[in-house]
Motif scaffolding. Structure first.
Motif, PDB file in Angstrom:
ATOM      1  N   SER A 249       0.932  -1.296  -0.154  1.00  0.00           N
ATOM      2  CA  SER A 249       0.234  -0.087  -0.111  1.00  0.00           C
ATOM      3  C   SER A 249       1.025   1.128   0.034  1.00  0.00           C
ATOM      4  O   SER A 249       0.636   2.141  -0.830  1.00  0.00           O
ATOM      5  CB  SER A 249      -0.819  -0.116   1.160  1.00  0.00           C
ATOM      6  N   VAL A 250       1.923   1.058   0.966  1.00  0.00           N
ATOM      7  CA  VAL A 250       2.877   2.399   0.861  1.00  0.00           C
ATOM      8  C   VAL A 250       3.380   2.616  -0.519  1.00  0.00           C
ATOM      9  O   VAL A 250       3.582   3.579  -0.836  1.00  0.00           O
ATOM     10  CB  VAL A 250       3.840   2.200   2.080  1.00  0.00           C
ATOM     11  N   ALA A 251       4.067   1.548  -0.872  1.00  0.00           N
ATOM     12  CA  ALA A 251       4.539   1.471  -2.393  1.00  0.00           C
ATOM     13  C   ALA A 251       3.777   2.138  -3.358  1.00  0.00           C
ATOM     14  O   ALA A 251       4.181   2.940  -4.152  1.00  0.00           O
ATOM     15  CB  ALA A 251       5.105   0.159  -2.765  1.00  0.00           C
ATOM     16  N   SER A 252       2.604   1.711  -3.505  1.00  0.00           N
ATOM     17  CA  SER A 252       1.568   2.135  -4.340  1.00  0.00           C
ATOM     18  C   SER A 252       1.330   3.729  -4.180  1.00  0.00           C
ATOM     19  O   SER A 252       1.246   4.405  -5.149  1.00  0.00           O
ATOM     20  CB  SER A 252       0.171   1.429  -4.268  1.00  0.00           C
ATOM     21  N   ILE A 253       1.104   4.021  -3.106  1.00  0.00           N
ATOM     22  CA  ILE A 253       0.935   5.544  -2.628  1.00  0.00           C
ATOM     23  C   ILE A 253       2.121   6.374  -3.162  1.00  0.00           C
ATOM     24  O   ILE A 253       1.902   7.440  -3.671  1.00  0.00           O
ATOM     25  CB  ILE A 253       0.389   5.745  -1.340  1.00  0.00           C
TER      26      ILE A 253
ATOM     27  N   ILE B  67      -1.920  15.555  -6.434  1.00  0.00           N
ATOM     28  CA  ILE B  67      -2.611  14.236  -5.883  1.00  0.00           C
ATOM     29  C   ILE B  67      -3.550  14.744  -4.734  1.00  0.00           C
ATOM     30  O   ILE B  67      -2.905  15.213  -3.745  1.00  0.00           O
ATOM     31  CB  ILE B  67      -1.703  13.013  -5.798  1.00  0.00           C
ATOM     32  N   THR B  68      -4.767  14.663  -4.841  1.00  0.00           N
ATOM     33  CA  THR B  68      -5.537  14.787  -3.480  1.00  0.00           C
ATOM     34  C   THR B  68      -5.870  13.408  -2.766  1.00  0.00           C
ATOM     35  O   THR B  68      -6.376  13.762  -1.637  1.00  0.00           O
ATOM     36  CB  THR B  68      -6.851  15.663  -3.957  1.00  0.00           C
ATOM     37  N   GLY B  69      -5.939  12.463  -3.219  1.00  0.00           N
ATOM     38  CA  GLY B  69      -6.178  11.260  -2.753  1.00  0.00           C
ATOM     39  C   GLY B  69      -5.821   9.876  -3.450  1.00  0.00           C
ATOM     40  O   GLY B  69      -5.788   9.952  -4.704  1.00  0.00           O
ATOM     41  N   VAL B  70      -5.439   8.792  -2.754  1.00  0.00           N
ATOM     42  CA  VAL B  70      -4.974   7.645  -3.346  1.00  0.00           C
ATOM     43  C   VAL B  70      -5.509   6.591  -2.427  1.00  0.00           C
ATOM     44  O   VAL B  70      -5.463   6.654  -1.075  1.00  0.00           O
ATOM     45  CB  VAL B  70      -3.404   7.598  -3.231  1.00  0.00           C
ATOM     46  N   SER B  71      -6.107   5.468  -2.746  1.00  0.00           N
ATOM     47  CA  SER B  71      -6.585   4.451  -1.928  1.00  0.00           C
ATOM     48  C   SER B  71      -6.253   3.282  -2.782  1.00  0.00           C
ATOM     49  O   SER B  71      -6.305   2.932  -4.146  1.00  0.00           O
ATOM     50  CB  SER B  71      -8.184   4.367  -1.967  1.00  0.00           C
ATOM     51  N   VAL B  72      -6.023   2.084  -1.914  1.00  0.00           N
ATOM     52  CA  VAL B  72      -5.285   0.850  -2.425  1.00  0.00           C
ATOM     53  C   VAL B  72      -6.078  -0.310  -1.778  1.00  0.00           C
ATOM     54  O   VAL B  72      -6.419  -0.510  -0.638  1.00  0.00           O
ATOM     55  CB  VAL B  72      -3.893   0.771  -2.053  1.00  0.00           C
ATOM     56  N   ASN B  73      -6.645  -1.295  -2.691  1.00  0.00           N
ATOM     57  CA  ASN B  73      -7.387  -2.317  -2.334  1.00  0.00           C
ATOM     58  C   ASN B  73      -6.740  -3.591  -2.823  1.00  0.00           C
ATOM     59  O   ASN B  73      -6.295  -3.568  -3.713  1.00  0.00           O
ATOM     60  CB  ASN B  73      -8.963  -2.132  -2.723  1.00  0.00           C
TER      61      ASN B  73
END
Length: 146
Positions: free
Chosen positions: A48-52, A70-76
């Protein structure tokens, strides 16, 4: 001659992109991830941290991509017997879209998963006969004017 697309005259509007990708792993490796038995640590947390981080810094690794606020990043994450799927949603208010940022996030997350589990995926020759990153794609894009 390469050049960055000039977006000076485009309006700043809400934009969103969702990208996804998968990594094929051994069934035993998937079980280790789900049971939090990976020696390097929590695979989802690290990926998740790598993706963000990658989504925020996409323009540093993709030469002609625009740096965006970038105003938001979500990872699932989702799983099946032999696959981890990562889905990344990136949001901004900018002159151009965030699909490259979402794709950068997905690929970095998948690479982080691979790095976290590689010791369980190697064969006797040190190769990865079952491990493969696949199906990296943009799922959706939104461009919404006020």
């Amino acid at each position: 001659m390469a050049q960055m697309v000039d977006v000076t005259n485009k309006p700043i509007i809400y934009r969103e992109a969702v990208a996804s990708g998968e990594i094929k792993l051994r069934e035993e490796t998937i079980k280790r991830i789900l049971n939090k038995e990976i020696e390097k640590g929590d695979v989802e947390a690290v990926a998740s941290v790598a993706s963000i981080m990658a989504a925020k810094d996409a323009s540093k690794i993709i030469p002609l991509a625009h740096p965006l606020p970038i105003t938001g990043v979500s990872v699932n994450f989702s799983y099946d017997k032999n696959t981890v799927k990562i889905t990344v949603k990136v949001k901004t208010k900018a002159e151009t879209g965030v699909e490259m940022d979402a794709l950068a996030g997905v690929t970095a997350g998948l690479l982080a998963v691979w790095d976290m589990v590689k010791q369980y995926e190697k064969d006797s020759l040190g190769m990865y006969p079952n491990t493969m990153i696949t199906n990296v794609k943009v799922e959706s894009k939104i461009k919404k004017e006020d």
